[in-house]
Scaffold this motif. Structure first.
Motif, PDB file in Angstrom:
ATOM      1  N   CYS A  52       0.836  -1.193   0.000  1.00  0.00           N
ATOM      2  CA  CYS A  52       0.000   0.000   0.000  1.00  0.00           C
ATOM      3  C   CYS A  52       0.874   1.248   0.000  1.00  0.00           C
ATOM      4  O   CYS A  52       1.978   1.238   0.553  1.00  0.00           O
ATOM      5  CB  CYS A  52      -0.919   0.007   1.219  1.00  0.00           C
ATOM      6  SG  CYS A  52      -2.109   1.363   1.129  1.00  0.00           S
ATOM      7  N   GLY A 108      -4.519  -4.310   0.690  1.00  0.00           N
ATOM      8  CA  GLY A 108      -3.549  -3.375   0.159  1.00  0.00           C
ATOM      9  C   GLY A 108      -4.218  -2.350  -0.763  1.00  0.00           C
ATOM     10  O   GLY A 108      -5.421  -2.200  -0.737  1.00  0.00           O
ATOM     11  N   GLU A 109      -3.409  -1.682  -1.512  1.00  0.00           N
ATOM     12  CA  GLU A 109      -3.980  -0.717  -2.453  1.00  0.00           C
ATOM     13  C   GLU A 109      -3.938  -1.311  -3.864  1.00  0.00           C
ATOM     14  O   GLU A 109      -2.860  -1.483  -4.436  1.00  0.00           O
ATOM     15  CB  GLU A 109      -3.202   0.608  -2.364  1.00  0.00           C
ATOM     16  CG  GLU A 109      -3.572   1.643  -3.397  1.00  0.00           C
ATOM     17  CD  GLU A 109      -5.082   1.854  -3.552  1.00  0.00           C
ATOM     18  OE1 GLU A 109      -5.819   1.862  -2.554  1.00  0.00           O
ATOM     19  OE2 GLU A 109      -5.523   1.996  -4.704  1.00  0.00           O
ATOM     20  N   VAL A 152     -14.217   5.530   7.875  1.00  0.00           N
ATOM     21  CA  VAL A 152     -14.041   4.806   9.143  1.00  0.00           C
ATOM     22  C   VAL A 152     -14.277   5.786  10.302  1.00  0.00           C
ATOM     23  O   VAL A 152     -13.703   6.868  10.334  1.00  0.00           O
ATOM     24  CB  VAL A 152     -12.635   4.170   9.236  1.00  0.00           C
ATOM     25  CG1 VAL A 152     -12.382   3.582  10.619  1.00  0.00           C
ATOM     26  CG2 VAL A 152     -12.477   3.085   8.175  1.00  0.00           C
TER      27      VAL A 152
HETATM   28  N1  SAM Z   1      -6.392   0.446   0.235  1.00  0.00           N
HETATM   29  C1  SAM Z   1      -7.757   0.438  -0.149  1.00  0.00           C
HETATM   30  C2  SAM Z   1      -8.560   1.414   0.690  1.00  0.00           C
HETATM   31  O1  SAM Z   1      -8.068   1.873   1.712  1.00  0.00           O
HETATM   32  O2  SAM Z   1      -9.683   1.682   0.286  1.00  0.00           O
HETATM   33  C3  SAM Z   1      -8.400  -0.947  -0.116  1.00  0.00           C
HETATM   34  C4  SAM Z   1      -8.041  -1.850   1.027  1.00  0.00           C
HETATM   35  S1  SAM Z   1      -8.586  -1.303   2.632  1.00  0.00           S
HETATM   36  C5  SAM Z   1      -7.991  -2.591   3.655  1.00  0.00           C
HETATM   37  C6  SAM Z   1     -10.336  -1.583   2.505  1.00  0.00           C
HETATM   38  C7  SAM Z   1     -11.182  -0.888   3.513  1.00  0.00           C
HETATM   39  O3  SAM Z   1     -10.885  -1.391   4.802  1.00  0.00           O
HETATM   40  C8  SAM Z   1     -10.968   0.621   3.583  1.00  0.00           C
HETATM   41  O4  SAM Z   1     -12.204   1.282   3.351  1.00  0.00           O
HETATM   42  C9  SAM Z   1     -10.470   0.854   4.976  1.00  0.00           C
HETATM   43  O5  SAM Z   1     -10.924   2.069   5.507  1.00  0.00           O
HETATM   44  C10 SAM Z   1     -11.041  -0.339   5.714  1.00  0.00           C
HETATM   45  N2  SAM Z   1     -10.316  -0.653   6.950  1.00  0.00           N
HETATM   46  C11 SAM Z   1      -8.997  -0.879   7.121  1.00  0.00           C
HETATM   47  N3  SAM Z   1      -8.707  -1.120   8.416  1.00  0.00           N
HETATM   48  C12 SAM Z   1      -9.878  -1.054   9.095  1.00  0.00           C
HETATM   49  C13 SAM Z   1     -10.251  -1.205  10.463  1.00  0.00           C
HETATM   50  N4  SAM Z   1      -9.370  -1.484  11.407  1.00  0.00           N
HETATM   51  N5  SAM Z   1     -11.557  -1.076  10.772  1.00  0.00           N
HETATM   52  C14 SAM Z   1     -12.474  -0.797   9.824  1.00  0.00           C
HETATM   53  N6  SAM Z   1     -12.200  -0.635   8.514  1.00  0.00           N
HETATM   54  C15 SAM Z   1     -10.906  -0.759   8.152  1.00  0.00           C
END
Ligand code: SAM
Ligand code: SF4
Length: 266
Positions: free
Chosen positions: A20, A67-68, A159
Motif C-alpha cells: 500500500c 492493500g492498495e 471509518v
Molecule cells: N487500500 C484500499 C482502501 O483503503 O480503500 C483498499 C483496502 S482497505 C484494507 C479496505 C477498507 O478497509 C478501507 O475502506 C479501509 O478504511 C477499511 N479498513 C482498514 N482497516 C480497518 C479497520 N481497522 N476497521 C475498519 N475498517 C478498516
C-alpha cells in the motif's frame, strides 16, 4: 452456492496485493511488518482461474481490493480480463484514491462498474496524520476524475470511531452530499479482538446475511474476515478451496489472529 446456514454465497472480494502507498493508523503498522514474497502472490492468470471457477460455483460479483489495488502493475489489463467473464454482474473496486486520477478513464473503459473510495476526513492535516503521509488533494482529484469518467456508482467508505455524527464523519457526509456521492460509515474494527459491527449504509458486518468469500493476495480463500479459517487455492485447487470455504463458513465471526485488513482485503 448455499452455505450450511442457507446463505447464498455470491460475492468474492479479491485482494490483489498486500502493498500500500499509505499506512493508515487502524490498518497497517508504519514499519516492521512482513510483506509477502513476490512468488507467494498469485499471478493475474491464477486469480482469473479462481474467478472463473468461483463464477461456475455461483459468484456473480467481485470486488478488487488490497492493500492498495492501484499500486499493482497491470491492474487495468487485469480488470479487462476479469470483466470478460459474462457470469459476473459487477466488477467493483475499493481504493484509497491516491492514484485514482491517473487511472480513472482506463478503469471505466476496462469495465469497472462501481467504486468505493476510502475517506475518513476532509481536513488535509488530519488526513495526512491518519494515513501517515497521504495527500487529501490527490483523493479529491481522484474522486472528481472518476465522476468525470462516468462510472455508474461511487461510494465513500468512512471509518468512524464511535458514531457517524462525529465531526469528521459529518464533514465527509457533507462533502459527499455536495458531490452526489453516497457515504458509508464503518466502525473501526479490531480483527484480533473480534470487534466488528454493521456498516452504516452498507452490508458488511451483518453475519446473518453475509454472502462473501475473500481471496487473499497469496491465494487463501477466507470464508469470514473474523475467523482464522482459510483454504489455499494452490494446495487444494480453486474448486476444492471454494467448496470447503463455503461449507465451513461460520454462522458468525469471532476473531482473527492470522491477518490484518491490508493483507486480507477489507
Ligand atoms: N487500500 C484500499 C482502501 O483503503 O480503500 C483498499 C483496502 S482497505 C484494507 C479496505 C477498507 O478497509 C478501507 O475502506 C479501509 O478504511 C477499511 N479498513 C482498514 N482497516 C480497518 C479497520 N481497522 N476497521 C475498519 N475498517 C478498516
Ligand atoms: Fe492502505 Fe487501505 Fe490499509 Fe489505508 S486502509 S493502509 S489505504 S490498505
Amino acid at each position: 452456492m448455499l452455505d450450511s446456514y442457507n446463505r447464498n454465497i455470491n460475492y468474492l472480494r479479491i485482494s490483489v496485493t498486500d502493498r500500500c502507498n499509505l499506512r493508515c493508523l487502524y490498518c497497517m503498522p508504519e514499519e516492521g511488518f512482513k510483506l509477502l514474497k513476490h512468488e507467494e502472490i498469485l499471478s493475474y492468470e491464477e486469480i482469473i482461474e479462481v474467478v472463473n471457477i468461483a463464477v461456475d460455483l455461483g459468484i456473480t460479483k467481485v470486488r478488487i481490493t488490497g492493500g492498495e489495488p492501484l499500486v499493482r502493475k497491470g491492474i487495468i489489463d487485469f480488470i479487462k480480463m476479469i470483466s470478460k467473464n459474462k457470469g459476473l454482474d459487477e466488477v467493483t473496486m475499493t481504493t484509497n484514491g491516491i492514484l485514482l486520477s491517473d487511472f480513472a478513464t482506463s478503469l471505466v473503459e476496462a469495465g469497472l462498474s462501481r467504486i468505493n473510495i476510502s475517506l475518513d476526513t476532509i481536513d488535509a492535516k488530519k488526513f495526512y496524520d491518519i494515513t501517515r503521509g497521504g495527500d487529501l488533494n490527490k483523493v479529491i482529484a481522484g474522486i472528481e476524475a472518476i465522476q468525470k469518467a462516468g462510472i455508474s456508482q461511487i461510494k465513500v467508505n468512512c471509518v468512524i470511531k464511535k458514531s457517524s455524527k462525529e465531526p469528521d464523519a459529518k464533514a465527509v457526509k457533507a462533502f459527499c452530499d455536495s458531490k452526489g456521492i453516497q457515504a458509508r460509515f464503518i466502525h473501526q474494527m479490531n480483527l484480533e479482538k473480534g470487534q466488528f459491527s454493521i456498516v452504516e449504509g452498507g452490508s458488511g458486518g451483518d453475519c446473518h446475511n453475509c454472502n462473501r468469500l475473500r481471496l487473499t493476495a497469496n491465494g487463501k480463500i477466507k470464508p469470514c474476515l473474523f475467523s482464522d479459517l482459510e483454504f489455499d487455492v494452490r494446495k487444494l485447487g480453486a474448486k476444492n478451496a471454494i467448496i470447503k470455504a463455503i461449507g465451513e463458513k461460520p454462522a458468525s465471526g469471532t476473531y482473527n489472529n492470522s491477518g490484518n485488513f491490508y493483507n486480507i482485503g477489507g
